[in-house]
Write a protein that holds these residues in place. Structure first.
Motif, short mmCIF file in Angstrom:
data_model
loop_
_atom_site.label_atom_id
_atom_site.label_comp_id
_atom_site.label_asym_id
_atom_site.label_seq_id
_atom_site.Cartn_x
_atom_site.Cartn_y
_atom_site.Cartn_z
N VAL A 141 0.85 -1.18 0.00
CA VAL A 141 0.00 0.00 0.00
C VAL A 141 0.89 1.24 0.00
CG1 VAL A 141 -1.75 1.28 1.29
CG2 VAL A 141 -1.79 -1.23 1.26
N PRO A 142 0.64 2.23 -0.89
CA PRO A 142 1.44 3.46 -0.88
C PRO A 142 1.47 4.08 0.50
CG PRO A 142 -0.01 3.42 -2.79
CD PRO A 142 -0.41 2.26 -1.92
N SER A 143 2.63 4.50 0.95
CA SER A 143 2.77 5.02 2.30
C SER A 143 3.17 6.48 2.28
CB SER A 143 3.81 4.20 3.08
OG SER A 143 4.02 4.77 4.36
N PHE A 144 2.20 7.36 2.46
CA PHE A 144 2.49 8.79 2.58
C PHE A 144 3.39 9.04 3.77
CE2 PHE A 144 1.35 13.15 3.89
CZ PHE A 144 1.51 13.83 2.69
N ALA A 145 3.22 8.24 4.81
CA ALA A 145 4.01 8.43 6.03
C ALA A 145 5.48 8.10 5.83
CB ALA A 145 3.44 7.58 7.17
N ASP A 146 5.78 7.08 5.02
CA ASP A 146 7.15 6.60 4.88
C ASP A 146 7.87 7.11 3.63
OD1 ASP A 146 6.83 5.13 7.23
OD2 ASP A 146 6.04 3.40 6.14
N ASP A 147 7.13 7.47 2.59
CA ASP A 147 7.77 7.95 1.37
C ASP A 147 8.47 9.28 1.60
OD1 ASP A 147 6.81 5.75 0.10
OD2 ASP A 147 5.21 6.77 -1.00
N SER A 148 9.56 9.50 0.87
CA SER A 148 10.26 10.78 0.97
C SER A 148 9.41 11.87 0.32
CB SER A 148 11.62 10.70 0.28
OG SER A 148 11.46 10.60 -1.13
N TRP A 149 9.72 13.13 0.61
CA TRP A 149 8.96 14.22 0.00
C TRP A 149 9.17 14.24 -1.51
CZ3 TRP A 149 4.97 16.37 2.04
CH2 TRP A 149 4.84 16.49 3.42
N ALA A 150 10.37 13.87 -1.96
CA ALA A 150 10.62 13.81 -3.40
C ALA A 150 9.74 12.75 -4.05
CB ALA A 150 12.10 13.52 -3.66
N GLU A 151 9.59 11.57 -3.40
CA GLU A 151 8.73 10.51 -3.92
C GLU A 151 7.27 10.95 -3.91
OE1 GLU A 151 11.24 6.51 -2.66
OE2 GLU A 151 9.83 7.40 -1.23
N TYR A 163 -2.22 8.92 -3.14
CA TYR A 163 -2.44 8.84 -1.69
C TYR A 163 -3.84 9.34 -1.37
CZ TYR A 163 2.70 8.96 -1.90
OH TYR A 163 4.01 8.74 -2.21
N GLU A 164 -4.39 8.87 -0.27
CA GLU A 164 -5.72 9.29 0.13
C GLU A 164 -5.67 10.67 0.79
OE1 GLU A 164 -7.70 6.49 2.61
OE2 GLU A 164 -7.71 4.89 1.10
N ILE A 165 -6.69 11.50 0.53
CA ILE A 165 -6.83 12.76 1.24
C ILE A 165 -6.91 12.46 2.74
CG2 ILE A 165 -8.35 14.73 1.68
CD1 ILE A 165 -6.92 14.98 -0.93
N GLY A 166 -6.17 13.21 3.53
CA GLY A 166 -6.12 12.98 4.98
C GLY A 166 -4.93 12.15 5.41
N SER A 167 -4.16 11.61 4.45
CA SER A 167 -2.95 10.83 4.80
C SER A 167 -2.00 11.70 5.60
CB SER A 167 -2.26 10.34 3.53
OG SER A 167 -3.08 9.45 2.82
N GLN A 168 -1.30 11.08 6.56
CA GLN A 168 -0.48 11.84 7.49
C GLN A 168 0.99 11.46 7.42
OE1 GLN A 168 -2.16 11.53 11.44
NE2 GLN A 168 -4.18 12.24 10.78
N LYS A 169 1.83 12.40 7.86
CA LYS A 169 3.28 12.23 7.83
C LYS A 169 3.88 13.10 8.94
CE LYS A 169 7.16 12.53 4.53
NZ LYS A 169 7.51 11.09 4.64
N GLU A 170 5.09 12.76 9.37
CA GLU A 170 5.77 13.52 10.42
C GLU A 170 6.81 14.47 9.82
OE1 GLU A 170 4.89 13.25 13.82
OE2 GLU A 170 3.27 12.17 12.79
N VAL A 171 6.86 15.68 10.37
CA VAL A 171 7.86 16.69 9.99
C VAL A 171 8.54 17.17 11.27
CG1 VAL A 171 8.22 19.02 9.09
CG2 VAL A 171 6.67 17.45 7.91
N GLU A 172 9.87 17.20 11.25
CA GLU A 172 10.61 17.59 12.46
C GLU A 172 11.06 19.04 12.37
OE1 GLU A 172 14.82 16.33 14.26
OE2 GLU A 172 13.32 14.72 14.36
N ILE A 173 10.78 19.80 13.44
CA ILE A 173 11.24 21.18 13.59
C ILE A 173 11.82 21.34 14.98
CG2 ILE A 173 10.56 23.62 13.62
CD1 ILE A 173 8.27 22.94 11.76
#
Length: 379
Positions: A141-151, A163-173
């Motif tokens: 299953v395509p993983s918005f969480a694990d794919d790089s931003w370039a991918e 990817y499905e609308i609402g898919s989530q990912k982590e960004v570090e600041i």
């Protein structure tokens, strides 16, 4: 004339037994030969399809604008159509094409995969070996969480429904992990002259970000003085997001061309002679009232009238989905509101905000509320 003597019953039984023994020995051998032939044909077809991908990419490289094209990440296959980074096309192949499967590449080098050819699953193992068994390949299953931003950007450029609308990912600041979500993927209609803030691929922070330069609170003022004069473009918040916060984003997001410069049209306060404001180079911005609630919603008509850009933007797809939430997670403090970029046209000192229960209000620009940045990666 002498009579011919036929087989006796015992002789016939002996012949039948001999034939049965021969059948028991030879039929499995023949069936095994047929099975091995089918397996071999499936394996050959799988290799043929993999080789056809390489030839396809070589031909693509000869086309203008594809100098940097390379196989990268995991590609899924459905009825011969290859879908992944930079491609969503049917690959020409001699032999039987795969009905499903996936292939993984790293910097253009094939790593592993599985192709369903007929009734067989042909698996390319990491050690270079191949196994062919009856069955179907499991498709990742395509993983918005694990794919790089370039991918993610390449996949969505090829297929906006990757990817499905609402898919989530982590960004570090600043060493803190924040959750973002995919809130919109569709482009605005051709010839659109309004705000670009709800057009294309829109990524929205779910968590309100902590201000490490402001006593580690999870909020920030729109303006230190109690005014909405100049609207969003003149606000301290806009400068804060596009300098301080943008500079703290992961390097992958700061690569040239990753986050788009966005035209933001926003409303005005009640100052004499004011009109809607336009800024053209926002990397990070806040949402407007209409982009969350929509202009045809059952929300407060007075609030809609106080957003003077109702026709200059549109509701994000995420918020237009039944059951979507308008709350933010304030993980790092006790602030229970988050800012919108909409100046309230009824007065000269307020911007709209949203409570954690999803309702909306307005308040003085110099109050400290949550900040949930938004950015776009595709038009």
């Amino acid at each position: 004339m002498k009579n011919k003597k036929g087989f006796t019953l015992i002789e016939l039984l002996a012949i039948i037994v001999i034939l049965a023994i021969i059948a028991v020995i030879t039929v499995p051998i023949i069936l095994n030969i047929i099975e091995n032939s089918r397996r071999g044909a499936a394996t050959d077809s799988a290799y043929g399809y993999k080789d056809s991908i390489n030839k396809f990419y070589v031909s693509k490289l000869s086309e203008t604008g594809n100098d940097n094209l390379k196989l990268e990440g995991t590609y899924t296959i459905t009825d011969g159509v290859l879908n992944g980074t930079g491609i969503n096309e049917k690959i020409p192949v001699s032999g039987t094409e795969p009905t499903s499967g996936s292939l993984t590449y790293e910097k253009g080098v094939f790593k592993s995969g599985c192709l369903t050819i007929g009734e067989y699953a042909v698996t390319f193992n990491n050690d270079g070996t191949t196994s062919t068994e009856k069955g179907e390949c499991e498709i990742p299953v395509p993983s918005f969480a694990d794919d790089s931003w370039a991918e993610i950007k390449a996949n969505l450029a090829t297929n906006r429904k990757f990817y499905e609308i609402g898919s989530q990912k982590e960004v570090e600041i600043d060493g803190i992990s924040y959750t973002v979500r995919l809130s919109n993927t569709s482009s605005c209609e051709e010839g659109w002259t309004g705000s670009e803030t709800a057009c294309g691929v829109v990524i929205e922070f779910i968590d309100t970000i902590i201000d490490t330069g402001n006593n580690n609170t999870d909020g920030h003022v729109m303006n230190s003085s109690k005014t909405n004069e100049g609207g969003w473009p003149a606000s301290e918040m806009r400068s804060y997001l596009n300098t301080t916060i943008f500079n703290k984003l992961p390097d992958e997001l700061k690569v040239d061309g990753m986050i788009l410069n966005t035209k933001s049209i926003s409303g005005h306060g009640s100052q004499s002679g004011t009109t809607n404001y336009t800024s053209t180079n926002d990397k990070l911005y806040l949402l407007s009232y209409v982009e969350v609630f929509g202009k045809n919603s059952s929300s407060d008509s007075v609030k809609l009238q106080s957003d003077t850009v109702t026709d200059g933007t549109r509701q994000l797809e995420y918020y237009g989905t039944t059951g979507s939430t308008r709350d933010k997670t304030t993980t790092f403090g006790t602030i229970n509101r988050w800012w919108l970029r909409t100046a309230i046209s009824r007065n000269d000192y307020e911007f709209y905000d949203i409570f954690n229960n999803g309702s909306s209000g307005g308040n003085n620009a110099n109050l400290t509320y949550g900040v949930a940045p938004v950015f776009r990666i595709l038009d």
